[in-house]
Motif scaffolding. Structure first.
Motif, PDB file in Angstrom:
ATOM      1  N   UNK A  75      -3.272   5.250  -1.628  1.00 46.33           N
ATOM      2  CA  UNK A  75      -3.526   4.789  -0.259  1.00 46.33           C
ATOM      3  C   UNK A  75      -4.146   5.643   0.555  1.00 46.33           C
ATOM      4  N   UNK A  76      -3.811   6.906   0.256  1.00 45.99           N
ATOM      5  CA  UNK A  76      -4.619   8.013   1.345  1.00 45.99           C
ATOM      6  C   UNK A  76      -6.017   8.041   0.883  1.00 45.99           C
ATOM      7  N   UNK A  77      -6.221   7.906  -0.546  1.00 42.59           N
ATOM      8  CA  UNK A  77      -7.436   8.294  -0.940  1.00 42.59           C
ATOM      9  C   UNK A  77      -8.487   6.971  -0.582  1.00 42.59           C
ATOM     10  N   UNK A  78      -8.095   6.115  -0.478  1.00 39.20           N
ATOM     11  CA  UNK A  78      -8.624   4.628  -0.136  1.00 39.20           C
ATOM     12  C   UNK A  78      -9.052   4.504   1.234  1.00 39.20           C
ATOM     13  N   UNK A  79      -8.362   5.131   1.990  1.00 36.13           N
ATOM     14  CA  UNK A  79      -8.589   4.965   3.567  1.00 36.13           C
ATOM     15  C   UNK A  79      -8.816   6.102   4.173  1.00 36.13           C
ATOM     16  N   UNK A  80      -8.527   7.231   4.239  1.00 27.45           N
ATOM     17  CA  UNK A  80      -8.791   8.449   4.976  1.00 27.45           C
ATOM     18  C   UNK A  80     -10.428   9.027   4.801  1.00 27.45           C
ATOM     19  N   UNK A  81     -10.485   9.285   3.664  1.00 31.48           N
ATOM     20  CA  UNK A  81     -11.876  10.142   3.441  1.00 31.48           C
ATOM     21  C   UNK A  81     -13.023   9.094   3.990  1.00 31.48           C
TER      22      UNK A  81
END
Length: 316
Positions: A75-81
């Motif tokens: 979830x966080x890798x798909x959105x934040x970077x």
């Protein structure tokens, strides 16, 4: 499923919404976001590594728990970077296939959290309410079926959602949100009946919520009844503590999701605030969840303490 495009106006290079960040705040925001991402990767990666390498954690409970930090990383890798890069570069463009993959994985993330928590509650129900039968029920074969059901059902539901979306012709090029999701992809459709998509999307969300809440409600009510009827106070405390991390994670997920939905219902909330609320689902929970499990799960806490003590002794 064949995907149609209107060649007159559609391009694979889409424009995507952006946060309104003042020039002087761009790099502070970027470095803060980078630290958040780094912490999430390290903490969730640590939980995954412990479950893989430590024999004391090679138990059904932790094999099911493995899905939670894994899906948090997705979830966080798909959105934040990508959002952090957009803030710095101010490019705010996204390639259409990349947008679809991001949207698919983010929806997969939401469903897998709900189903994983339901599976974990069932495991705790069997362990606490049927302790003598636990090993005979939670066999390796049963465990594999549970994990396969968590991911397989989630994948199938989300796949149908995006298959329905892919059938619609595309001609617009602006993604309203700062990340790609199914509603944003529907908005770039120029024709076609989206009623089926809307009904299925609502039905899928409702189904996931009902299944997850029902399973957890049943499991924790049965656990509560068992704890109340248990004569030993130490056993009651131990049983409650084993469920506490799951309950905290579920409550946080529901609170953040509800806040996000409500933020889009009130017109007086700024667009920046709405987008920030949406981002919380993919950033706040992956940061908080490993902390909750590190502090509230005794086995993980003990393993971390033992490893830290060994490292300290080795360095002295």
């Amino acid at each position: 499923m064949e995907l149609y495009f209107s060649n007159d106006t559609f391009t694979f290079n889409l424009q995507i919404g952006k946060f309104d960040v003042p020039q002087e705040a761009i790099y502070p925001v970027f470095f803060t976001g980078a630290l958040i991402y780094l912490f999430a990767v390290l903490s969730n990666g640590t939980i995954l590594a412990l479950i893989i390498t430590q024999r004391s954690l090679h138990r059904p409970m932790f094999y099911i728990l493995f899905s939670l930090p894994l899906t948090d990383l997705i979830g966080i890798t798909c959105a934040l970077p990508r959002i952090l890069v957009d803030i710095v570069t101010q490019s705010n463009t996204v390639y259409y296939p990349t947008c679809v993959i991001q949207a698919f994985l983010l929806h997969l993330y939401g469903g897998s959290v709900l189903f994983a928590l339901a599976a974990m509650s069932i495991d705790r129900y069997i362990a606490i309410c049927k302790p003598l039968r636990y090993n005979s029920i939670m066999t390796p074969f049963t465990l594999c079926r549970v994990i396969a059901l968590v991911w397989g059902l989630d994948f199938a539901l989300v796949l149908v959602l995006f298959a329905l979306q892919a059938r619609l012709p595309k001609c617009k090029t602006f993604i309203v949100n700062v990340y790609c999701d199914n509603p944003s992809l529907l908005r770039i459709s120029c024709a076609g009946d989206t009623n089926v998509n809307n009904v299925y999307g609502l039905a899928m969300t409702g189904f996931m919520q009902i299944i997850s809440v029902s399973v957890q409600l049943f499991s924790y009510v049965q656990i509560l009844i068992t704890c109340i009827s248990h004569t030993q106070s130490n056993a009651r405390v131990k049983a409650i503590n084993t469920c506490l991390a799951q309950l905290i994670t579920f409550c946080l997920f529901e609170i953040v999701t509800t806040l996000t939905i409500l933020s889009y219902r009130f017109e007086n909330i700024s667009l920046n605030a709405q987008r920030l609320c949406g981002m919380m689902i993919f950033t706040f929970l992956p940061v908080v969840n490993p902390v909750v499990y590190g502090m509230k799960t005794k086995n993980i806490r003990n393993v971390l303490f033992v490893l830290w003590k060994k490292q300290k002794n080795a360095s002295t």
